[in-house]
Enzyme design. Sequence first.
Site, PDB file in Angstrom:
ATOM      1  N   PRO A 270     -14.142  -1.421  11.977  1.00 41.60           N
ATOM      2  CA  PRO A 270     -13.979  -2.813  12.519  1.00 41.60           C
ATOM      3  C   PRO A 270     -13.209  -3.890  11.476  1.00 41.60           C
ATOM      4  O   PRO A 270     -13.127  -3.819  10.286  1.00 41.60           O
ATOM      5  CB  PRO A 270     -15.643  -3.328  12.549  1.00 41.60           C
ATOM      6  CG  PRO A 270     -16.039  -2.495  11.244  1.00 41.60           C
ATOM      7  CD  PRO A 270     -15.398  -1.267  11.320  1.00 41.60           C
TER       8      PRO A 270
ATOM      9  N   GLY B 122     -12.953  -2.355  17.084  1.00 38.09           N
ATOM     10  CA  GLY B 122     -13.112  -3.129  18.350  1.00 38.09           C
ATOM     11  C   GLY B 122     -14.272  -4.012  18.611  1.00 38.09           C
ATOM     12  O   GLY B 122     -14.299  -4.625  19.937  1.00 38.09           O
TER      13      GLY B 122
ATOM     14  N   ARG C 209      -3.496 -16.908  18.063  1.00 34.98           N
ATOM     15  CA  ARG C 209      -4.221 -16.300  19.036  1.00 34.98           C
ATOM     16  C   ARG C 209      -4.018 -16.931  20.662  1.00 34.98           C
ATOM     17  O   ARG C 209      -3.836 -16.118  21.533  1.00 34.98           O
ATOM     18  CB  ARG C 209      -5.603 -16.110  18.666  1.00 34.98           C
ATOM     19  CG  ARG C 209      -5.740 -15.244  17.342  1.00 34.98           C
ATOM     20  CD  ARG C 209      -7.314 -14.552  17.138  1.00 34.98           C
ATOM     21  NE  ARG C 209      -7.546 -13.660  18.258  1.00 34.98           N
ATOM     22  CZ  ARG C 209      -8.281 -13.957  19.303  1.00 34.98           C
ATOM     23  NH1 ARG C 209      -8.862 -14.961  19.354  1.00 34.98           N
ATOM     24  NH2 ARG C 209      -8.692 -12.787  20.000  1.00 34.98           N
TER      25      ARG C 209
ATOM     26  N   TYR D  61      -2.518 -14.595  23.245  1.00 33.72           N
ATOM     27  CA  TYR D  61      -3.267 -13.824  24.211  1.00 33.72           C
ATOM     28  C   TYR D  61      -3.946 -14.852  25.157  1.00 33.72           C
ATOM     29  O   TYR D  61      -4.915 -14.238  25.786  1.00 33.72           O
ATOM     30  CB  TYR D  61      -4.104 -13.007  23.389  1.00 33.72           C
ATOM     31  CG  TYR D  61      -3.577 -12.450  22.109  1.00 33.72           C
ATOM     32  CD1 TYR D  61      -3.079 -11.126  22.322  1.00 33.72           C
ATOM     33  CD2 TYR D  61      -3.934 -12.848  20.958  1.00 33.72           C
ATOM     34  CE1 TYR D  61      -2.569 -10.487  21.246  1.00 33.72           C
ATOM     35  CE2 TYR D  61      -3.583 -12.067  19.766  1.00 33.72           C
ATOM     36  CZ  TYR D  61      -2.913 -11.069  19.953  1.00 33.72           C
ATOM     37  OH  TYR D  61      -2.569 -10.446  18.757  1.00 33.72           O
TER      38      TYR D  61
ATOM     39  N   CYS E 187       7.838 -26.645  17.714  1.00 34.63           N
ATOM     40  CA  CYS E 187       8.881 -26.998  18.670  1.00 34.63           C
ATOM     41  C   CYS E 187       8.708 -26.019  20.166  1.00 34.63           C
ATOM     42  O   CYS E 187       9.984 -25.537  20.617  1.00 34.63           O
ATOM     43  CB  CYS E 187      10.251 -26.635  18.068  1.00 34.63           C
ATOM     44  SG  CYS E 187      10.416 -24.914  17.691  1.00 34.63           S
ATOM     45  N   GLU E 188       7.597 -25.578  20.369  1.00 31.28           N
ATOM     46  CA  GLU E 188       7.547 -24.911  21.713  1.00 31.28           C
ATOM     47  C   GLU E 188       6.472 -25.591  22.577  1.00 31.28           C
ATOM     48  O   GLU E 188       5.521 -25.711  22.015  1.00 31.28           O
ATOM     49  CB  GLU E 188       7.391 -23.579  21.495  1.00 31.28           C
ATOM     50  CG  GLU E 188       8.402 -22.740  20.677  1.00 31.28           C
ATOM     51  CD  GLU E 188       8.359 -21.440  20.661  1.00 31.28           C
ATOM     52  OE1 GLU E 188       7.940 -20.640  21.565  1.00 31.28           O
ATOM     53  OE2 GLU E 188       8.814 -20.739  19.634  1.00 31.28           O
TER      54      GLU E 188
HETATM   55  N1  LLP Z   1      -8.231   0.254  13.575  1.00 32.48           N
HETATM   56  C1  LLP Z   1      -6.923   0.023  14.191  1.00 32.48           C
HETATM   57  C2  LLP Z   1      -5.993   1.511  13.903  1.00 32.48           C
HETATM   58  C3  LLP Z   1      -6.568  -1.025  14.778  1.00 32.48           C
HETATM   59  O1  LLP Z   1      -5.114  -0.787  15.081  1.00 32.48           O
HETATM   60  C4  LLP Z   1      -7.209  -2.090  14.822  1.00 32.48           C
HETATM   61  C5  LLP Z   1      -6.795  -3.384  15.263  1.00 32.48           C
HETATM   62  C6  LLP Z   1      -8.675  -1.917  14.108  1.00 32.48           C
HETATM   63  C7  LLP Z   1      -9.095  -0.831  13.740  1.00 32.48           C
HETATM   64  C8  LLP Z   1      -9.332  -3.369  13.918  1.00 32.48           C
HETATM   65  O2  LLP Z   1      -9.825  -3.752  15.288  1.00 32.48           O
HETATM   66  P1  LLP Z   1     -10.957  -4.876  15.497  1.00 32.48           P
HETATM   67  O3  LLP Z   1     -12.267  -4.309  14.979  1.00 32.48           O
HETATM   68  O4  LLP Z   1     -10.627  -6.157  14.774  1.00 32.48           O
HETATM   69  O5  LLP Z   1     -11.009  -5.089  17.020  1.00 32.48           O
HETATM   70  N2  LLP Z   1      -4.605  -9.455  16.815  1.00 32.48           N
HETATM   71  C9  LLP Z   1      -5.377  -9.132  18.109  1.00 32.48           C
HETATM   72  C10 LLP Z   1      -5.953  -8.231  17.485  1.00 32.48           C
HETATM   73  C11 LLP Z   1      -5.370  -6.940  17.190  1.00 32.48           C
HETATM   74  C12 LLP Z   1      -5.974  -5.588  16.896  1.00 32.48           C
HETATM   75  C13 LLP Z   1      -4.966  -4.709  16.364  1.00 32.48           C
HETATM   76  N3  LLP Z   1      -5.820  -3.468  15.868  1.00 32.48           N
HETATM   77  C14 LLP Z   1      -6.119 -10.524  18.286  1.00 32.48           C
HETATM   78  O6  LLP Z   1      -6.031 -11.581  17.763  1.00 32.48           O
HETATM   79  O7  LLP Z   1      -7.289 -10.470  19.144  1.00 32.48           O
END
Ligand code: LLP
Length: 418
Positions: A275, A231, A313, A317, A346-347
């Site tokens: 991450p 995250g 994205r 979002y 097309c949107e």
């Molecule tokens: N671990 C788990 C169990 C997860 O579901 C995720 C992300 C991560 C780690 C890695 O998270 P990060 O460090 O990348 O924040 N598509 C969205 C983000 C979706 C994240 C889903 N899970 C976007 O483009 O912002």
Amino acid sequence: MNYIYSIISTGKNFYGDTDPVALAEEFGTPLYVYNENILRKRCRDLKGLISYDKFVVNYSPKANSNLELLKIIRDEGLRADAMSPGEIFLNLKAGYQPGEILYICNNVGEDEFLYAIQSGVNISVDSLSQLEMFGKLNPGGEVAFRLNPGVGAGHHEKVRTAGSKTKFGIEMKLVPHVKKLLKEYNLKLIGINQHIGSLFLTGEAYLRSTVNILKVAREFEELEFIDLGGGFGIPYKKQAKEERLDLRDLGKKLSDRIAKWTAGYGKKIEFMIEPGRYIVAESSILLGRVNAVKSNYGIKYIGTDIGFNVLVRPAMYDSHHDIEIYRKEGEPSDHEETVRIVGNICETGDIIAKDRKLPELFEKDIIGILDSGAYGFSMSSNYNNRLRPAEVLVEANGNCRLIRRRDTLEDLAGKFVE
Ligand code: LLP
């Protein structure tokens, strides 16, 4: 070269010995361009987060699973998580040993459990129901579970993955039931993990959630790891000088907590983070081409070849990505205007940047969408039967190399059975 608007990429020497217009000409657009130096730097940032000798960084390949990038990340000493059999498969292909992979699954069927069990990876389950299914398939085995620590974080409600409004994790009050199932199937609980959500720029919620997971972890005696989740955010608004997450401060506070917990637990187990975004987001700029410029009812549209099949994205979002402009020939843009940058899908929702003030854009300009390395290519699709883009890597020595070819029209037909 008349770059027009490229302060961020120029400051990082992002394109090495080449330049974006030449890359667009050689490989075509849309094109994901990655920078190896930046990727390696971000791996090192997070490896240095916590001062604890059993600290492990599991890269989360859902953010980007290009095999060449996975190999670089592995070379930097990171391990990996996985969310699907496909990610297990790719991690193994990148050279990871099964024991270096943590499979954090959600609502999987018996076949997927069996694939993971037979692969020999570590497995974390996400509900009592799945713990029971796992226990029946693999009695006497080792398992971890995903805790919902009650505290979420993230840039959008769709990506907050802990707290009361999400499908993820096992609630703290259900921990006694976990214990019961462990006993019933003679399972050894080797780990507890959590992931509270994606993209935080202050460590406050992450730290708060660790209090809960550490409390629960004390109730289990045979743990081999605790995984605090991913995250870690990056500043997407670099042109507006958005501040970075203060890793030093967060790392120090986490290190203190881990040291204290370990003293109480009586043995040193592994502490992990997982991450995705932080590792890969800033290592890529997505190049596209302006194909059309028009006005509709007072809005100026810049029509590009970057549809939401290439980068979803912003459409999904409302995410912000900074935009640069590269132009080889022609006049410099001497005034700024507010425009809507759109793609070729097309949107009406096919928007990359809604009302963005930029130097005047013209047909044939190349634009760069910054920080597109995470959840860019990995969420791309063939919607409208468009081709998924190519990916190139600017290597540490400045050379450029194709690391995934663009789809071909034949690829669109290739998956059908005759
Ligand atoms: N671990 C788990 C169990 C997860 O579901 C995720 C992300 C991560 C780690 C890695 O998270 P990060 O460090 O990348 O924040 N598509 C969205 C983000 C979706 C994240 C889903 N899970 C976007 O483009 O912002």
